[in-house]
Structure formats: C-alpha cells, structure tokens
Scaffold this motif. Structure first.
Motif, PDB file in Angstrom:
ATOM      1  N   LEU A  28     -28.587  -2.161  38.335  1.00 30.13           N
ATOM      2  CA  LEU A  28     -28.236  -1.079  37.409  1.00 30.13           C
ATOM      3  C   LEU A  28     -29.209  -1.018  36.239  1.00 30.13           C
ATOM      4  O   LEU A  28     -29.592  -2.038  35.681  1.00 30.13           O
ATOM      5  CB  LEU A  28     -26.814  -1.291  36.887  1.00 30.13           C
ATOM      6  CG  LEU A  28     -25.718  -1.371  37.959  1.00 30.13           C
ATOM      7  CD1 LEU A  28     -24.401  -1.777  37.325  1.00 30.13           C
ATOM      8  CD2 LEU A  28     -25.586  -0.048  38.684  1.00 30.13           C
ATOM      9  N   THR A  29     -29.597   0.216  35.883  1.00 27.56           N
ATOM     10  CA  THR A  29     -30.448   0.438  34.719  1.00 27.56           C
ATOM     11  C   THR A  29     -29.995   1.702  33.988  1.00 27.56           C
ATOM     12  O   THR A  29     -29.393   2.591  34.590  1.00 27.56           O
ATOM     13  CB  THR A  29     -31.938   0.614  35.116  1.00 27.56           C
ATOM     14  OG1 THR A  29     -32.044   1.682  36.048  1.00 27.56           O
ATOM     15  CG2 THR A  29     -32.508  -0.651  35.701  1.00 27.56           C
ATOM     16  N   ALA A  30     -30.334   1.763  32.718  1.00 31.13           N
ATOM     17  CA  ALA A  30     -30.015   2.955  31.926  1.00 31.13           C
ATOM     18  C   ALA A  30     -31.008   4.065  32.280  1.00 31.13           C
ATOM     19  O   ALA A  30     -32.192   3.807  32.518  1.00 31.13           O
ATOM     20  CB  ALA A  30     -30.087   2.634  30.444  1.00 31.13           C
ATOM     21  N   PHE A  31     -30.512   5.288  32.345  1.00 28.90           N
ATOM     22  CA  PHE A  31     -31.347   6.447  32.644  1.00 28.90           C
ATOM     23  C   PHE A  31     -31.050   7.519  31.610  1.00 28.90           C
ATOM     24  O   PHE A  31     -29.908   7.964  31.478  1.00 28.90           O
ATOM     25  CB  PHE A  31     -31.030   6.966  34.058  1.00 28.90           C
ATOM     26  CG  PHE A  31     -31.775   8.225  34.429  1.00 28.90           C
ATOM     27  CD1 PHE A  31     -33.092   8.178  34.841  1.00 28.90           C
ATOM     28  CD2 PHE A  31     -31.142   9.466  34.357  1.00 28.90           C
ATOM     29  CE1 PHE A  31     -33.776   9.338  35.184  1.00 28.90           C
ATOM     30  CE2 PHE A  31     -31.813  10.630  34.694  1.00 28.90           C
ATOM     31  CZ  PHE A  31     -33.142  10.564  35.111  1.00 28.90           C
ATOM     32  N   ASP A  32     -32.082   7.927  30.844  1.00 34.92           N
ATOM     33  CA  ASP A  32     -31.923   8.997  29.861  1.00 34.92           C
ATOM     34  C   ASP A  32     -31.881  10.334  30.589  1.00 34.92           C
ATOM     35  O   ASP A  32     -32.782  10.656  31.357  1.00 34.92           O
ATOM     36  CB  ASP A  32     -33.074   8.997  28.854  1.00 34.92           C
ATOM     37  CG  ASP A  32     -33.027   7.786  27.933  1.00 34.92           C
ATOM     38  OD1 ASP A  32     -31.913   7.360  27.597  1.00 34.92           O
ATOM     39  OD2 ASP A  32     -34.102   7.275  27.572  1.00 34.92           O
ATOM     40  N   VAL A  33     -30.834  11.122  30.348  1.00 35.36           N
ATOM     41  CA  VAL A  33     -30.669  12.414  31.008  1.00 35.36           C
ATOM     42  C   VAL A  33     -31.470  13.456  30.221  1.00 35.36           C
ATOM     43  O   VAL A  33     -31.137  13.763  29.085  1.00 35.36           O
ATOM     44  CB  VAL A  33     -29.180  12.808  31.089  1.00 35.36           C
ATOM     45  CG1 VAL A  33     -29.014  14.154  31.766  1.00 35.36           C
ATOM     46  CG2 VAL A  33     -28.388  11.731  31.833  1.00 35.36           C
ATOM     47  N   PRO A  34     -32.560  13.984  30.802  1.00 33.17           N
ATOM     48  CA  PRO A  34     -33.406  14.921  30.058  1.00 33.17           C
ATOM     49  C   PRO A  34     -32.736  16.270  29.850  1.00 33.17           C
ATOM     50  O   PRO A  34     -31.835  16.612  30.612  1.00 33.17           O
ATOM     51  CB  PRO A  34     -34.637  15.053  30.958  1.00 33.17           C
ATOM     52  CG  PRO A  34     -34.217  14.627  32.319  1.00 33.17           C
ATOM     53  CD  PRO A  34     -33.032  13.720  32.152  1.00 33.17           C
ATOM     54  N   PRO A  35     -33.157  17.045  28.892  1.00 33.72           N
ATOM     55  CA  PRO A  35     -34.065  16.668  27.817  1.00 33.72           C
ATOM     56  C   PRO A  35     -33.323  15.851  26.770  1.00 33.72           C
ATOM     57  O   PRO A  35     -32.180  16.149  26.455  1.00 33.72           O
ATOM     58  CB  PRO A  35     -34.521  18.011  27.252  1.00 33.72           C
ATOM     59  CG  PRO A  35     -33.396  18.949  27.546  1.00 33.72           C
ATOM     60  CD  PRO A  35     -32.745  18.452  28.813  1.00 33.72           C
ATOM     61  N   VAL A  36     -33.986  14.829  26.256  1.00 38.36           N
ATOM     62  CA  VAL A  36     -33.355  13.918  25.309  1.00 38.36           C
ATOM     63  C   VAL A  36     -34.066  14.003  23.965  1.00 38.36           C
ATOM     64  O   VAL A  36     -35.256  13.724  23.874  1.00 38.36           O
ATOM     65  CB  VAL A  36     -33.404  12.459  25.823  1.00 38.36           C
ATOM     66  CG1 VAL A  36     -32.785  11.519  24.825  1.00 38.36           C
ATOM     67  CG2 VAL A  36     -32.709  12.354  27.157  1.00 38.36           C
ATOM     68  N   ILE A  55     -17.490  11.969  30.962  1.00 37.79           N
ATOM     69  CA  ILE A  55     -18.742  11.723  30.238  1.00 37.79           C
ATOM     70  C   ILE A  55     -19.693  12.895  30.486  1.00 37.79           C
ATOM     71  O   ILE A  55     -20.096  13.135  31.639  1.00 37.79           O
ATOM     72  CB  ILE A  55     -19.406  10.410  30.721  1.00 37.79           C
ATOM     73  CG1 ILE A  55     -18.412   9.249  30.783  1.00 37.79           C
ATOM     74  CG2 ILE A  55     -20.636  10.084  29.889  1.00 37.79           C
ATOM     75  CD1 ILE A  55     -17.789   8.864  29.488  1.00 37.79           C
ATOM     76  N   PRO A  56     -20.078  13.644  29.454  1.00 35.81           N
ATOM     77  CA  PRO A  56     -20.959  14.809  29.643  1.00 35.81           C
ATOM     78  C   PRO A  56     -22.265  14.493  30.379  1.00 35.81           C
ATOM     79  O   PRO A  56     -22.691  15.276  31.232  1.00 35.81           O
ATOM     80  CB  PRO A  56     -21.229  15.289  28.215  1.00 35.81           C
ATOM     81  CG  PRO A  56     -20.020  14.858  27.452  1.00 35.81           C
ATOM     82  CD  PRO A  56     -19.628  13.536  28.055  1.00 35.81           C
ATOM     83  N   ALA A  57     -22.900  13.360  30.096  1.00 35.81           N
ATOM     84  CA  ALA A  57     -24.164  13.025  30.756  1.00 35.81           C
ATOM     85  C   ALA A  57     -23.970  12.858  32.260  1.00 35.81           C
ATOM     86  O   ALA A  57     -24.827  13.251  33.056  1.00 35.81           O
ATOM     87  CB  ALA A  57     -24.764  11.750  30.148  1.00 35.81           C
ATOM     88  N   VAL A  58     -22.839  12.298  32.671  1.00 42.42           N
ATOM     89  CA  VAL A  58     -22.534  12.143  34.099  1.00 42.42           C
ATOM     90  C   VAL A  58     -22.280  13.516  34.724  1.00 42.42           C
ATOM     91  O   VAL A  58     -22.763  13.814  35.823  1.00 42.42           O
ATOM     92  CB  VAL A  58     -21.320  11.206  34.307  1.00 42.42           C
ATOM     93  CG1 VAL A  58     -20.948  11.120  35.789  1.00 42.42           C
ATOM     94  CG2 VAL A  58     -21.597   9.818  33.740  1.00 42.42           C
ATOM     95  N   GLN A  59     -21.556  14.370  34.013  1.00 46.66           N
ATOM     96  CA  GLN A  59     -21.299  15.731  34.500  1.00 46.66           C
ATOM     97  C   GLN A  59     -22.611  16.487  34.712  1.00 46.66           C
ATOM     98  O   GLN A  59     -22.780  17.187  35.715  1.00 46.66           O
ATOM     99  CB  GLN A  59     -20.419  16.499  33.510  1.00 46.66           C
ATOM    100  CG  GLN A  59     -19.029  15.950  33.353  1.00 46.66           C
ATOM    101  CD  GLN A  59     -18.276  16.630  32.211  1.00 46.66           C
ATOM    102  OE1 GLN A  59     -18.846  17.380  31.421  1.00 46.66           O
ATOM    103  NE2 GLN A  59     -16.982  16.348  32.127  1.00 46.66           N
ATOM    104  N   VAL A  60     -23.541  16.335  33.772  1.00 45.75           N
ATOM    105  CA  VAL A  60     -24.836  17.019  33.853  1.00 45.75           C
ATOM    106  C   VAL A  60     -25.597  16.568  35.100  1.00 45.75           C
ATOM    107  O   VAL A  60     -26.109  17.396  35.867  1.00 45.75           O
ATOM    108  CB  VAL A  60     -25.675  16.754  32.573  1.00 45.75           C
ATOM    109  CG1 VAL A  60     -27.141  17.141  32.777  1.00 45.75           C
ATOM    110  CG2 VAL A  60     -25.085  17.510  31.394  1.00 45.75           C
ATOM    111  N   MET A  61     -25.667  15.254  35.342  1.00 43.83           N
ATOM    112  CA  MET A  61     -26.399  14.753  36.502  1.00 43.83           C
ATOM    113  C   MET A  61     -25.714  15.151  37.806  1.00 43.83           C
ATOM    114  O   MET A  61     -26.382  15.475  38.791  1.00 43.83           O
ATOM    115  CB  MET A  61     -26.577  13.236  36.418  1.00 43.83           C
ATOM    116  CG  MET A  61     -27.594  12.804  35.380  1.00 43.83           C
ATOM    117  SD  MET A  61     -29.206  13.622  35.512  1.00 43.83           S
ATOM    118  CE  MET A  61     -29.721  13.142  37.148  1.00 43.83           C
TER     119      MET A  61
END
Length: 192
Positions: free
Chosen positions: A24-32, A73-79
């Motif tokens: 597991l690693t952190a992934f920045d959801v663009p655009p950040v 989680i909005p970032a999960v929804q976006v991906m």
C-alpha cells in the motif's frame, strides 16, 4: 502523523479501491493544490499501476468499484468515477455510473483530473444544434426513433440521462426505457 499514516488509519490498512492489504502507498488524486489526506487515497500496487498506465488496465479487477464507489471519502469517489468512466465501454461500469451520485464539487474535481487525458485531437461530440456533449450529460430526443431489436419506439421528447460517449463522435450511448442503446447525435438536443 504523516499522510500515509492518516490514510492507513482511515482505510483500516486496506486499498481504498479494491480492499487489498498488500504493498500500500499513498496516491495524490490530481489535480492537487495541497498535498493532504483529503486529496489522497491509499492504493495497492495493482490498482496504482493500472491508474497510472491505461494500457495495463484489467477491467475485471475493477469490479471492486461496485463496493468502493459508495465510500464517503470524496477522493475515493473521484477515483471510482474516473475508473468507471475509463471502462464505460465494457458495459457493466456504465450501469454503476448510472447509480453513482457525486456532489457538484466532487464531480467537478473528478472531471478536472480526467480533462488532461481527454485533451487529444479527437473531434468533439456535438448535438443537433452544435452544442458539445460530455459524458454524464442529459439529452432529449428530437424525433421518434424505432429501436431495432428492442421492439419499441423511443418517443420525441424522451430525456436520456447520464449519457456515455463512444469512439464515434456521431454516436452516444444511453438508457431509454431501461435498455442501453446507441443513439445518433443528429437526433439529440442537449438539455440545459
């Protein structure tokens, strides 16, 4: 606490898209604009590889989005939205997209990040009036259309919501009377 530690705690040590608990690693959801946990998700190596390289996408792996798309989680929804859109031609992802609801700001974030991928030299999809159509738009039929193979006529004035674009800029896909069909854009008008 680091971003990765925050994400590990938030996700209970699992990939936020597929649920795997390895690599597991952190992934920045663009655009950040700001690198923080609210704009990042925790991904396993398999999800990350496929998110970063469209040529390596395995559609069956992404059936996990059936669960993760409901994350709060909005970032999960976006991906989840982006991957489902990328796979929409498979059929089943479009059914999930039809069910998925995103708040306006989250949808804008999702579309903003996928804009760089769609900025190729592909002709835009236009309705009968020349308005540009995008995935997720609502269109209205301007003519009665016989639907071959389905045994019904799609009536003029019928709204087709959450359309999908195809490789052909003169066609879109949408659901009419519960049936997913391909429609010619010359018989459609974008709804405002």
């Amino acid at each position: 606490m680091t971003i990765e530690q925050t994400l590990l705690e938030r996700s209970n040590g699992c990939c936020e898209l597929c649920g795997s608990d390895t690599e597991l690693t952190a992934f920045d959801v663009p655009p950040v604009a700001v690198a923080d946990a609210d704009h990042a998700i925790l991904l396993c190596s398999k999800c990350r590889e496929q998110v970063e390289d469209a040529d390596k996408v395995d559609p069956n792996h992404w059936r996990c989005l059936n669960d993760s798309m409901w994350s709060q989680i909005p970032a999960v929804q976006v991906m989840a939205w982006r991957m489902l859109n990328q796979l929409a031609s498979e059929g089943w992802p479009q059914d999930l997209l039809d069910m998925l609801y995103l708040d306006d700001d989250v949808l804008a974030w999702a579309k903003a990040g996928s804009a760089d991928e769609s900025s190729t030299d592909v002709a835009p999809t236009l309705d009968s009036n020349g308005a540009v159509l995008s995935a997720g738009d609502t269109v209205t039929l301007i003519k009665d259309l016989d639907v071959k193979g389905a045994g019904f006529t799609a009536k003029r004035g019928t709204a087709v919501r959450n359309i999908s674009l195809t490789d052909n800029p003169e066609q879109i896909e949408g659901r009419v009377n519960g049936v997913r069909i391909v429609l010619l854009t010359c018989y459609l008008k974008k709804s405002s």
